[in-house]
Design a protein around this motif. Sequence first.
Motif, PDB file in Angstrom:
ATOM      1  N   GLU A 184       5.037  17.236  10.107  1.00 36.33           N
ATOM      2  CA  GLU A 184       4.605  16.418   9.234  1.00 36.33           C
ATOM      3  C   GLU A 184       3.238  17.468   7.465  1.00 36.33           C
ATOM      4  O   GLU A 184       3.216  16.814   7.176  1.00 36.33           O
ATOM      5  CB  GLU A 184       2.773  17.265  10.010  1.00 36.33           C
ATOM      6  CG  GLU A 184       2.788  15.905  11.073  1.00 36.33           C
ATOM      7  CD  GLU A 184       1.230  16.693  12.118  1.00 36.33           C
ATOM      8  OE1 GLU A 184      -0.121  17.133  11.882  1.00 36.33           O
ATOM      9  OE2 GLU A 184       1.143  16.399  13.450  1.00 36.33           O
ATOM     10  N   LYS A 208       3.176  10.504  13.805  1.00 37.09           N
ATOM     11  CA  LYS A 208       1.789  10.058  12.943  1.00 37.09           C
ATOM     12  C   LYS A 208       2.118   9.285  12.137  1.00 37.09           C
ATOM     13  O   LYS A 208       1.318   9.385  11.044  1.00 37.09           O
ATOM     14  CB  LYS A 208       0.924  11.584  12.785  1.00 37.09           C
ATOM     15  CG  LYS A 208       0.661  12.150  12.937  1.00 37.09           C
ATOM     16  CD  LYS A 208      -0.528  12.973  12.314  1.00 37.09           C
ATOM     17  CE  LYS A 208      -1.419  13.980  13.231  1.00 37.09           C
ATOM     18  NZ  LYS A 208      -2.724  14.039  12.169  1.00 37.09           N
ATOM     19  N   ARG A 210       0.780   6.273  11.600  1.00 36.30           N
ATOM     20  CA  ARG A 210      -0.507   6.059  10.329  1.00 36.30           C
ATOM     21  C   ARG A 210      -1.205   7.058   9.656  1.00 36.30           C
ATOM     22  O   ARG A 210      -2.083   6.361   9.915  1.00 36.30           O
ATOM     23  CB  ARG A 210      -1.304   4.981  12.254  1.00 36.30           C
ATOM     24  CG  ARG A 210      -0.803   4.389  12.748  1.00 36.30           C
ATOM     25  CD  ARG A 210      -0.730   2.907  12.805  1.00 36.30           C
ATOM     26  NE  ARG A 210      -0.957   2.412  11.809  1.00 36.30           N
ATOM     27  CZ  ARG A 210       0.656   1.494  10.969  1.00 36.30           C
ATOM     28  NH1 ARG A 210       1.836   2.099  12.116  1.00 36.30           N
ATOM     29  NH2 ARG A 210       0.980   1.498   9.890  1.00 36.30           N
ATOM     30  N   ASP A 211      -0.785   7.653   9.364  1.00 32.29           N
ATOM     31  CA  ASP A 211      -1.366   9.141   8.599  1.00 32.29           C
ATOM     32  C   ASP A 211      -1.977   8.494   7.615  1.00 32.29           C
ATOM     33  O   ASP A 211      -1.187   7.286   7.011  1.00 32.29           O
ATOM     34  CB  ASP A 211      -0.945   9.971   8.479  1.00 32.29           C
ATOM     35  CG  ASP A 211      -1.245  11.181   8.024  1.00 32.29           C
ATOM     36  OD1 ASP A 211      -2.242  11.380   8.175  1.00 32.29           O
ATOM     37  OD2 ASP A 211      -0.366  12.514   8.288  1.00 32.29           O
ATOM     38  N   GLU A 212      -2.490   9.059   6.804  1.00 31.22           N
ATOM     39  CA  GLU A 212      -3.126   8.069   5.578  1.00 31.22           C
ATOM     40  C   GLU A 212      -2.307   7.602   4.597  1.00 31.22           C
ATOM     41  O   GLU A 212      -1.666   9.477   4.138  1.00 31.22           O
ATOM     42  CB  GLU A 212      -4.353   8.514   5.490  1.00 31.22           C
ATOM     43  CG  GLU A 212      -4.349  10.371   4.637  1.00 31.22           C
ATOM     44  CD  GLU A 212      -5.610  10.929   4.548  1.00 31.22           C
ATOM     45  OE1 GLU A 212      -5.925  11.690   3.602  1.00 31.22           O
ATOM     46  OE2 GLU A 212      -6.741  10.084   4.624  1.00 31.22           O
ATOM     47  N   ARG A 215      -1.431  12.104   2.513  1.00 29.89           N
ATOM     48  CA  ARG A 215      -0.485  13.278   3.450  1.00 29.89           C
ATOM     49  C   ARG A 215       0.733  12.083   3.193  1.00 29.89           C
ATOM     50  O   ARG A 215       1.960  13.306   3.556  1.00 29.89           O
ATOM     51  CB  ARG A 215      -1.106  12.728   4.704  1.00 29.89           C
ATOM     52  CG  ARG A 215      -2.363  14.245   4.201  1.00 29.89           C
ATOM     53  CD  ARG A 215      -1.872  15.071   5.924  1.00 29.89           C
ATOM     54  NE  ARG A 215      -3.242  14.288   6.651  1.00 29.89           N
ATOM     55  CZ  ARG A 215      -4.442  14.004   7.017  1.00 29.89           C
ATOM     56  NH1 ARG A 215      -5.349  14.550   5.950  1.00 29.89           N
ATOM     57  NH2 ARG A 215      -5.203  12.965   7.425  1.00 29.89           N
ATOM     58  N   MET A 216       1.224  10.977   3.769  1.00 31.15           N
ATOM     59  CA  MET A 216       2.818  10.434   4.257  1.00 31.15           C
ATOM     60  C   MET A 216       3.233  10.557   2.562  1.00 31.15           C
ATOM     61  O   MET A 216       4.190  11.364   2.739  1.00 31.15           O
ATOM     62  CB  MET A 216       2.637   8.779   4.817  1.00 31.15           C
ATOM     63  CG  MET A 216       3.483   8.629   5.310  1.00 31.15           C
ATOM     64  SD  MET A 216       4.230   9.593   7.072  1.00 31.15           S
ATOM     65  CE  MET A 216       3.891   7.658   8.050  1.00 31.15           C
ATOM     66  N   ARG A 219       4.441  14.027   2.390  1.00 30.44           N
ATOM     67  CA  ARG A 219       5.013  14.630   3.584  1.00 30.44           C
ATOM     68  C   ARG A 219       6.668  14.122   3.538  1.00 30.44           C
ATOM     69  O   ARG A 219       8.008  14.974   2.921  1.00 30.44           O
ATOM     70  CB  ARG A 219       4.965  13.685   4.769  1.00 30.44           C
ATOM     71  CG  ARG A 219       5.533  14.073   5.948  1.00 30.44           C
ATOM     72  CD  ARG A 219       4.864  13.127   7.426  1.00 30.44           C
ATOM     73  NE  ARG A 219       5.847  13.164   8.395  1.00 30.44           N
ATOM     74  CZ  ARG A 219       5.010  12.919   9.382  1.00 30.44           C
ATOM     75  NH1 ARG A 219       3.982  11.956   9.733  1.00 30.44           N
ATOM     76  NH2 ARG A 219       5.786  13.365  11.122  1.00 30.44           N
ATOM     77  N   SER A 259       4.276   2.249   7.940  1.00 33.35           N
ATOM     78  CA  SER A 259       3.750   3.370   7.625  1.00 33.35           C
ATOM     79  C   SER A 259       3.400   3.223   6.030  1.00 33.35           C
ATOM     80  O   SER A 259       3.936   2.457   4.991  1.00 33.35           O
ATOM     81  CB  SER A 259       4.083   4.407   7.533  1.00 33.35           C
ATOM     82  OG  SER A 259       4.656   4.943   8.737  1.00 33.35           O
TER      83      SER A 259
END
Length: 352
Positions: A184, A208, A210-212, A215-216, A219, A259
């Motif tokens: 993450e 994760k 589906r993270d916003e 943040r993705m 990452r 994503s």
Amino acid sequence: MASRDPVADLRRIAFLLERANEATYRVKAFRSAAAAVAKTPPDELAERAAAGTLAKLAGVGDVTARCVTESLAGEEPVYLRRLVSTEGSDLPAAATALREALRGDCHVHSDWSDGGSPIEEMALAAAELGHEYFVLTDHSPRLTVARGLTADRLRRQLDHVAKLNELMPDGFRILTGIEVDILEDGSLDQEDELLERLDVVVGSVHSKLRDESPRMTRRMVAALANPHLDILGHMTGRKVSAKGAGDAAHRAARTRPPSTFDLEKVLAAAIENGKAIEINSRPDRLDPPKRMLTVAVEAGCLFSIDTDAHAPGQLDWLEFGCERAALCDVPADRVVNTWTADGLVEWTRSHT
Ligand SMILES: [Zn+2]
Ligand SMILES: [Zn+2]
């Protein structure tokens, strides 16, 4: 008529079924029959074929027994002939040229993680396809659902691959690697010392998804800046169909939207760090989508056209990736697996 090799015929059928994305149990029937026949002395096989008792051998059924009988009689098994005649590939010329330029595959799994076959079986199939190499990229520890390799198991795998490489056919080499989870915070799920030793590191997001978007993006950008990562695997994580989902990690979800992340930032990070974007050939992934691939071509990215194969027949899925790459005008010289194994490793060493 001289008899054919029934084991080779059974293996070929299994390969073609896998390639056509048929159900695993059908493929298994032919692989177990091949193993059973390989263990049986030729005299006994001939006697059983004559007496019609081949199907009494453990691992051999009626359909596979018929193939063996035909093979021993010197005929191409009907089952095989039918598969060969329906396989017809009518790739556009640009895709064919790209496929022919590929020397290897940078994303391949074995039964050490969630693949279905031993490394040697995968390697033999790749050599038969004309590959000069593949990179063995089993999963990393946190992906427990896919039996990700701990540091100790990966060390053992490296010793095993070194031994296998001594037995490989001339002109074929197994390169060491990993499909490492991008955690993450963008760090990679394996010890630095090991990542350093590997020939090629593919990094993928498996959690994760589906993270916003911000943040993705952070990452993925952090992972691309990590000197150990060489190739960003299936960048959107999307799933377009349930077909071909033959392994635990990839079966967990059926279909899935891509994503969300800032594509331009991610591509800029790839270019700045000299990393490649994977064109994943799996029919259930086809990742990245064409609209993103086009942007990546225009941005000047490097690419790797990979199968993410979990079984020998899937090693031939490269053409699906080539077809999409050709549609998006991916230039062959920017595809890292058109390079020789030495050229590829020289590139990965250049950013570690
Ligand atoms: Zn993956
Ligand atoms: Zn994979």
